[in-house]
Design a protein around this motif. Structure first.
Motif, PDB file in Angstrom:
ATOM      1  N   ILE A  77       0.859  -1.200   0.000  1.00  0.00           N
ATOM      2  CA  ILE A  77       0.000   0.000   0.000  1.00  0.00           C
ATOM      3  C   ILE A  77       0.888   1.240   0.000  1.00  0.00           C
ATOM      4  O   ILE A  77       0.570   2.260  -0.589  1.00  0.00           O
ATOM      5  CB  ILE A  77      -0.954  -0.001   1.218  1.00  0.00           C
ATOM      6  CG1 ILE A  77      -1.925  -1.167   1.100  1.00  0.00           C
ATOM      7  CG2 ILE A  77      -1.734   1.306   1.332  1.00  0.00           C
ATOM      8  CD1 ILE A  77      -2.852  -1.343   2.282  1.00  0.00           C
ATOM      9  N   GLN A 101      -1.234  -7.891  -7.536  1.00  0.00           N
ATOM     10  CA  GLN A 101      -2.570  -8.483  -7.342  1.00  0.00           C
ATOM     11  C   GLN A 101      -2.448  -9.925  -6.855  1.00  0.00           C
ATOM     12  O   GLN A 101      -3.149 -10.331  -5.926  1.00  0.00           O
ATOM     13  CB  GLN A 101      -3.355  -8.445  -8.660  1.00  0.00           C
ATOM     14  CG  GLN A 101      -3.766  -7.037  -9.077  1.00  0.00           C
ATOM     15  CD  GLN A 101      -4.265  -6.972 -10.506  1.00  0.00           C
ATOM     16  OE1 GLN A 101      -4.192  -7.937 -11.262  1.00  0.00           O
ATOM     17  NE2 GLN A 101      -4.761  -5.808 -10.890  1.00  0.00           N
ATOM     18  N   LYS A 102      -1.551 -10.679  -7.495  1.00  0.00           N
ATOM     19  CA  LYS A 102      -1.373 -12.088  -7.104  1.00  0.00           C
ATOM     20  C   LYS A 102      -0.868 -12.187  -5.671  1.00  0.00           C
ATOM     21  O   LYS A 102      -1.329 -13.021  -4.889  1.00  0.00           O
ATOM     22  CB  LYS A 102      -0.368 -12.768  -8.039  1.00  0.00           C
ATOM     23  CG  LYS A 102      -0.973 -13.223  -9.339  1.00  0.00           C
ATOM     24  CD  LYS A 102       0.066 -13.931 -10.177  1.00  0.00           C
ATOM     25  CE  LYS A 102      -0.391 -13.999 -11.613  1.00  0.00           C
ATOM     26  NZ  LYS A 102       0.705 -14.304 -12.523  1.00  0.00           N
ATOM     27  N   ARG A 104      -1.157  -9.961  -3.245  1.00  0.00           N
ATOM     28  CA  ARG A 104      -2.168  -9.529  -2.263  1.00  0.00           C
ATOM     29  C   ARG A 104      -3.185 -10.631  -1.976  1.00  0.00           C
ATOM     30  O   ARG A 104      -3.758 -10.690  -0.898  1.00  0.00           O
ATOM     31  CB  ARG A 104      -2.894  -8.283  -2.776  1.00  0.00           C
ATOM     32  CG  ARG A 104      -2.105  -7.014  -2.507  1.00  0.00           C
ATOM     33  CD  ARG A 104      -2.870  -5.825  -2.979  1.00  0.00           C
ATOM     34  NE  ARG A 104      -2.157  -4.586  -2.694  1.00  0.00           N
ATOM     35  CZ  ARG A 104      -2.484  -3.423  -3.235  1.00  0.00           C
ATOM     36  NH1 ARG A 104      -3.486  -3.329  -4.066  1.00  0.00           N
ATOM     37  NH2 ARG A 104      -1.808  -2.335  -2.923  1.00  0.00           N
ATOM     38  N   ARG A 105      -3.423 -11.485  -2.982  1.00  0.00           N
ATOM     39  CA  ARG A 105      -4.358 -12.591  -2.766  1.00  0.00           C
ATOM     40  C   ARG A 105      -3.793 -13.590  -1.751  1.00  0.00           C
ATOM     41  O   ARG A 105      -4.507 -14.414  -1.223  1.00  0.00           O
ATOM     42  CB  ARG A 105      -4.636 -13.309  -4.092  1.00  0.00           C
ATOM     43  CG  ARG A 105      -5.785 -12.688  -4.849  1.00  0.00           C
ATOM     44  CD  ARG A 105      -5.948 -13.333  -6.193  1.00  0.00           C
ATOM     45  NE  ARG A 105      -5.560 -12.386  -7.239  1.00  0.00           N
ATOM     46  CZ  ARG A 105      -5.175 -12.702  -8.449  1.00  0.00           C
ATOM     47  NH1 ARG A 105      -5.114 -13.955  -8.818  1.00  0.00           N
ATOM     48  NH2 ARG A 105      -4.857 -11.770  -9.316  1.00  0.00           N
ATOM     49  N   PRO A 129     -12.609 -11.996  -0.287  1.00  0.00           N
ATOM     50  CA  PRO A 129     -11.324 -12.541  -0.762  1.00  0.00           C
ATOM     51  C   PRO A 129     -11.444 -13.941  -1.372  1.00  0.00           C
ATOM     52  O   PRO A 129     -10.666 -14.295  -2.252  1.00  0.00           O
ATOM     53  CB  PRO A 129     -10.444 -12.576   0.485  1.00  0.00           C
ATOM     54  CG  PRO A 129     -11.328 -12.351   1.631  1.00  0.00           C
ATOM     55  CD  PRO A 129     -12.588 -11.754   1.153  1.00  0.00           C
ATOM     56  N   VAL A 132     -12.801 -13.477  -4.945  1.00  0.00           N
ATOM     57  CA  VAL A 132     -11.717 -12.990  -5.798  1.00  0.00           C
ATOM     58  C   VAL A 132     -10.854 -14.167  -6.278  1.00  0.00           C
ATOM     59  O   VAL A 132     -10.300 -14.139  -7.375  1.00  0.00           O
ATOM     60  CB  VAL A 132     -10.891 -11.944  -5.004  1.00  0.00           C
ATOM     61  CG1 VAL A 132      -9.532 -11.708  -5.607  1.00  0.00           C
ATOM     62  CG2 VAL A 132     -11.670 -10.640  -4.903  1.00  0.00           C
TER      63      VAL A 132
END
Lengths: 255, 296
Positions: A77, A101-102, A104-105, A129, A132
């Motif tokens: 962030i 993105q990957k 953060r998952r 989540p 997602v």
């Protein structure tokens, strides 16, 4: 560097995710990171820290010590002004948007301001989540039920989170962070609004997840949750490590 | 794959519920735009069809000073065909012209009793091929025919054809303008609605980004939203036009303008093209907005 291995007698949290977090390197590796907010507010200064796979550590310190900033840098962030932050071997300063993105998952985050959606129900918030990750609706329902039961909010399942108390909202935020059983969990003051009994349930959940293989970093100034803990504690003071590490002298590289 | 579709549809439903008054306004605007465009297109296509049917009977009549003798007829035919291909050439003698007029007057043919069969001039009727039936070519052909030996004058309903040409041209312009209106309205309305959806979902989008949602997860429902707006909007517009068409043909049938035109509705292919194009335009508007207002 000492590495903590996931306990073999526990069911791994998420095998698919754990594959991308190799055993032979720290899951989080911070090298001389500095973060200065304009005009010249130093939040974190020259901090280095390595967190091994399967560890649970407490980042302690007063408000404004830099705990939140450090967590925000770990989950992309915020970007450090100086220094390098690596998560699962990825240099966050060089990582592509699609890789963020990957990544953060695979990181569950409990935000200090919860970041839950007030018009959506408890179940809908916890499901985000998992949706997602395109998990099956059946699997999602089952996991929501588990989490609600662990955090003692089953009866609030279909209530809009905006109508809940702060403590209940905080539990929803914790459930959402734990929903995918991610390999890395970052929790910013997860017991800040909870009474001692509920704090106990929350810590129980974190312990369960940790035993199952998750690496957990908890930023807190709630002494009650780390005082008797056997896990590593690192104290931040004015953006610097105080040098105080309790219980286990593990991979802290001094600033 | 199955789960992905499920979540995209679920998210689309959520967006539609969250923002339904705006969605309704958008669908209504698209319907109205499609209705206006397809209304003019329907009139235009019917007029063009009517023109084409009337054109089948189009002929140029070359009035002559004297009868054409049978031995020179081939010479006339060859001369006429020098300009271009024709479907048919018919030589009308004074007597034949008189008989034809008598047939046309039917019960009132008594008025011809005092007139001799020689009072009408002889003529040649030339039926041009289809590709020569535009006004410019006809004018050129007419000028050419006046050069035939013994040609007095040539007639082919020039003023009527000119008026008809101008009318269809005007309709064509109206169709194009309403098409532009359709494009602008759909793209603008859909992109505005998607923008409003994005604004309304700002917090939700932030959470989705923080939990690592990929671009497809966030964008696909918005794209489906645009496609649905286009499909429902154009469907309603065409349905409304069909109802108006049915009402009009039901109430205004009988001898009159509509009957003369043999007014008919769009064939299924054109209906599908209108609905498909509107849907694509809405998808375009949706994409435009996603790219402009969403930085993921």
């Amino acid at each position: 560097m000492t590495k903590s291995k996931p306990r073999n007698n526990q069911k791994p949290v998420n095998k698919q995710m754990l594959k991308s977090f190799p055993d032979d390197m720290p899951i989080v590796d911070i090298v001389k990171a500095t973060k200065v907010y304009p005009p010249d507010i130093v939040a974190v200064q020259n901090v280095s820290l390595a967190v091994g796979k399967g560890e649970l550590i407490f980042l302690t310190g007063m408000s404004g010590a830099g705990k939140t900033t450090l967590l925000k840098m770990i989950c992309c962030i915020e970007q450090p002004n100086k220094g390098v932050i690596e998560v699962a071997g990825h240099d966050l300063g060089k990582i592509k948007q699609s890789e963020i993105q990957k990544l953060r998952r695979q990181i569950g985050v409990v935000y200090q301001d919860f970041k839950i959606l007030p018009k959506q129900t408890v179940a809908e918030n916890i499901a985000i989540p998992m949706e997602v990750m395109y998990r099956s609706p059946k699997e999602i329902r089952k996991r929501i039920d588990e989490l609600l039961e662990t955090l003692r909010i089953t009866h609030k399942r279909n209530i809009q989170t905006g109508k809940l108390s702060r403590g209940e909202q905080q539990r929803v935020a914790i459930a959402r962070a734990a929903a995918n059983k991610p390999p890395l969990i970052l929790a910013d003051e997860p017991t800040g609004n909870l009474d001692p009994e509920v704090s106990g349930y929350v810590m129980e959940l974190f312990e369960q997840l940790n035993k199952a293989g998750s690496t957990i970093i908890i930023a807190t100034h709630d002494e009650s949750i780390y005082r008797k803990s056997r896990h590593r504690q690192i104290e931040l003071q004015h953006g610097l490590f105080s040098g105080h590490i309790s219980h286990r002298q593990l991979p802290l590289i001094d600033a | 794959m199955g789960h992905k579709t499920y979540f995209h549809i679920k998210q689309t439903g959520h967006n539609l519920r969250q923002n339904w008054p705006t969605q309704l306004m958008t669908v209504m605007t698209i319907s109205l735009s499609v209705l206006i465009f397809s209304f003019f297109l329907l009139i235009y296509l019917n007029i063009v069809n009517a023109g084409s049917r009337l054109g089948d009977e189009l002929r140029l009549i070359v009035y002559l000073d004297e009868e054409v003798k049978p031995e020179v007829m081939p010479m006339y035919e060859n001369k006429i065909r020098e300009f271009g291909e024709v479907e048919r050439i018919e030589f009308i003698s004074r007597t034949k012209a008189f008989e034809r007029l008598g047939r046309q007057l039917d019960s009132e043919k008594d008025v011809l009793a005092d007139l001799g069969p020689d009072f009408l001039p002889p003529s040649i009727e030339v039926y041009p091929v289809r590709n020569m039936r535009n006004l410019t070519r006809l004018k050129q052909f007419s000028d050419f025919l006046t050069t035939l030996p013994a040609a007095q004058k040539v007639q082919y309903g020039q003023s009527w054809l000119e008026r008809f040409g101008y009318f269809t041209e005007l309709l064509r312009v109206i169709v194009i303008l309403s098409g532009v209106l359709l494009v602008m309205a759909t793209v603008f309305m859909v992109s505005s609605t998607i923008r409003l959806t994005v604004v309304a979902k700002e917090d939700e989008l932030e959470v989705l980004r923080l939990v690592g949602a990929d671009n497809k997860f966030i964008q696909t429902p918005l794209l489906i939203e645009g496609v649905l707006q286009g499909f429902i909007g154009s469907g309603c517009g065409i349905l409304l036009l069909y109802l108006i068409f049915m009402w009009t043909t039901g109430h205004l049938s009988g001898p009159g303008f509509l009957n003369m035109l043999d007014f008919s509705f769009f064939p299924p292919k054109i209906t599908a093209i209108i609905a498909g194009t509107s849907t694509l335009l809405c998808a375009g508007g949706s994409l435009l907005s996603i790219r402009k207002y969403m930085r993921i």
